[in-house]
Motif scaffolding. Sequence first.
Motif, PDB file in Angstrom:
ATOM      1  N   UNK A   1       0.808   8.732  -9.140  1.00 24.80           N
ATOM      2  CA  UNK A   1       2.166   8.336  -9.034  1.00 24.80           C
ATOM      3  C   UNK A   1       3.435   8.825  -9.304  1.00 24.80           C
ATOM      4  N   UNK A   2       4.476   8.734  -8.795  1.00 27.58           N
ATOM      5  CA  UNK A   2       5.775   9.482  -8.902  1.00 27.58           C
ATOM      6  C   UNK A   2       5.945   9.574 -10.456  1.00 27.58           C
ATOM      7  N   UNK A   3       5.741   8.436 -11.002  1.00 25.78           N
ATOM      8  CA  UNK A   3       5.833   8.180 -12.686  1.00 25.78           C
ATOM      9  C   UNK A   3       4.961   9.049 -13.746  1.00 25.78           C
ATOM     10  N   UNK A   4       3.977   9.771 -13.135  1.00 23.48           N
ATOM     11  CA  UNK A   4       2.722  10.213 -13.820  1.00 23.48           C
ATOM     12  C   UNK A   4       3.488  11.760 -14.778  1.00 23.48           C
ATOM     13  N   UNK A   5       2.790  11.791 -15.622  1.00 22.74           N
ATOM     14  CA  UNK A   5       3.398  12.920 -16.467  1.00 22.74           C
ATOM     15  C   UNK A   5       3.335  14.408 -15.682  1.00 22.74           C
TER      16      UNK A   5
ATOM     17  N   UNK B 153      -5.375   3.367  -0.594  1.00 25.23           N
ATOM     18  CA  UNK B 153      -5.570   4.512  -1.677  1.00 25.23           C
ATOM     19  C   UNK B 153      -4.205   4.604  -2.457  1.00 25.23           C
ATOM     20  N   UNK B 154      -3.386   5.136  -1.169  1.00 26.28           N
ATOM     21  CA  UNK B 154      -1.920   5.153  -1.738  1.00 26.28           C
ATOM     22  C   UNK B 154      -1.448   4.120  -2.602  1.00 26.28           C
ATOM     23  N   UNK B 155      -1.389   3.026  -2.201  1.00 25.42           N
ATOM     24  CA  UNK B 155      -0.932   1.863  -2.796  1.00 25.42           C
ATOM     25  C   UNK B 155      -1.602   1.796  -4.106  1.00 25.42           C
ATOM     26  N   UNK B 156      -2.874   2.032  -4.602  1.00 27.88           N
ATOM     27  CA  UNK B 156      -3.441   1.887  -5.798  1.00 27.88           C
ATOM     28  C   UNK B 156      -2.995   3.258  -6.628  1.00 27.88           C
ATOM     29  N   UNK B 157      -2.806   4.218  -6.024  1.00 29.18           N
ATOM     30  CA  UNK B 157      -2.073   5.507  -6.504  1.00 29.18           C
ATOM     31  C   UNK B 157      -0.776   5.142  -7.245  1.00 29.18           C
ATOM     32  N   UNK B 158       0.008   4.483  -6.119  1.00 35.06           N
ATOM     33  CA  UNK B 158       1.504   4.144  -6.570  1.00 35.06           C
ATOM     34  C   UNK B 158       1.677   3.156  -7.560  1.00 35.06           C
TER      35      UNK B 158
ATOM     36  N   UNK C   7       2.042  10.736   3.586  1.00 36.07           N
ATOM     37  CA  UNK C   7       1.841  10.119   2.212  1.00 36.07           C
ATOM     38  C   UNK C   7       3.234   9.499   1.781  1.00 36.07           C
ATOM     39  N   UNK C   8       3.007   8.505   1.070  1.00 34.64           N
ATOM     40  CA  UNK C   8       4.380   7.743   0.682  1.00 34.64           C
ATOM     41  C   UNK C   8       5.158   8.069  -0.344  1.00 34.64           C
ATOM     42  N   UNK C   9       6.513   7.818  -0.293  1.00 34.17           N
ATOM     43  CA  UNK C   9       7.661   8.539  -1.141  1.00 34.17           C
ATOM     44  C   UNK C   9       7.434   8.295  -2.778  1.00 34.17           C
ATOM     45  N   UNK C  10       6.345   7.388  -3.050  1.00 39.26           N
ATOM     46  CA  UNK C  10       6.113   6.950  -4.457  1.00 39.26           C
ATOM     47  C   UNK C  10       5.078   7.648  -5.021  1.00 39.26           C
ATOM     48  N   UNK C  11       4.535   8.567  -3.986  1.00 36.08           N
ATOM     49  CA  UNK C  11       3.350   9.144  -4.242  1.00 36.08           C
ATOM     50  C   UNK C  11       3.371  10.717  -4.253  1.00 36.08           C
ATOM     51  N   UNK C  12       3.255  11.411  -5.327  1.00 32.57           N
ATOM     52  CA  UNK C  12       3.332  12.816  -5.432  1.00 32.57           C
ATOM     53  C   UNK C  12       2.038  13.620  -5.142  1.00 32.57           C
TER      54      UNK C  12
END
Length: 311
Positions: free
Chosen positions: A185-189, A240-245, A261-266
């Motif tokens: 997720x985009x917020x991941x450390x 899967x992307x939704x779960x990651x985000x 890939x969606x924008x809130x996933x890195x």
Amino acid sequence: MPKAHQSDREPELSTVWLRAFLEVARHGSFTVAARGLGWTQSAVSRQVAALEAALGGGPLFDRLPRGVRLTEAGRVLVPYAETVTEALHGAGRELAALREVAGGRLRFGAFPTADAALVPHALAAFRARHPRVRLSREEGLTPRLLERLAAGHLDLAVVSTTPGAPLESYDLHHLLDESLYVAVPASHPLARSGPVRLGRLADADWISGSPRPEGTLLDAAVRQGFRPRVAHVVGEWTAKQGYVAAGLGVALVPALAAESVRPDVVLLPVLDEGAPARAVYAATARGRTPAPAAEAFVAALREAAGKIPAQ
């Protein structure tokens, strides 16, 4: 079993004889027929005589002071000769279309992530070049696609090096070697850390299409020394992307799926030594001559593979 008499056998007719016969029948003249065929008059006469002999020896033409006229036997033969020669001409046209990839069909299959970018790009290029080829497509996992290929239901399959898939039994046309990414997720450390080693995520929850890593992309983590903890089993890549985000875990993503890939996933490139990758091939059945359309589609797939971004 008694031996068949000569009169009991079906005559074996040469298409050259039939061609000469029809040309003479059309023009009413051996001379004009020879001119149209680019043969000598004696050559045309020999072909017609051979046809008459094969059919029992009766004349097909009455010789007139000027030209010839069909006998009753000749009139009966004309529609049959026309049917045979037209069928052969039709077969020749269809075979030429196959050679030139201007007709025929192509039945192919692909595994799901190949449909994200590789197959659509190849398909668009192929359709632009060969619009008259009839296309049919199937989606499935590599083992199932190989079964369909072996059974003759597919002409070509886009497959990957999935553990347990008997790729050695097929003719393989290499398309690309896929790098793998970790989706966080985009917020991941680690989202801004750049490339990572899989070991840094050994304690993470993972999202996978199977509860076991064997036979999936996560098998790479096992080879790197840890067994991923699969917290959620999700088969479809968009889900899967939704779960990651949502912060429910991380997932391994092949390069073929990276474009969507969606924008809130890195996506973080994997740095492990001997970085986990899988090869992607166009597979055809061994011992079966591929149709020209299949060969043309392999070329389109290779062009599309060259446009897949490197890690």
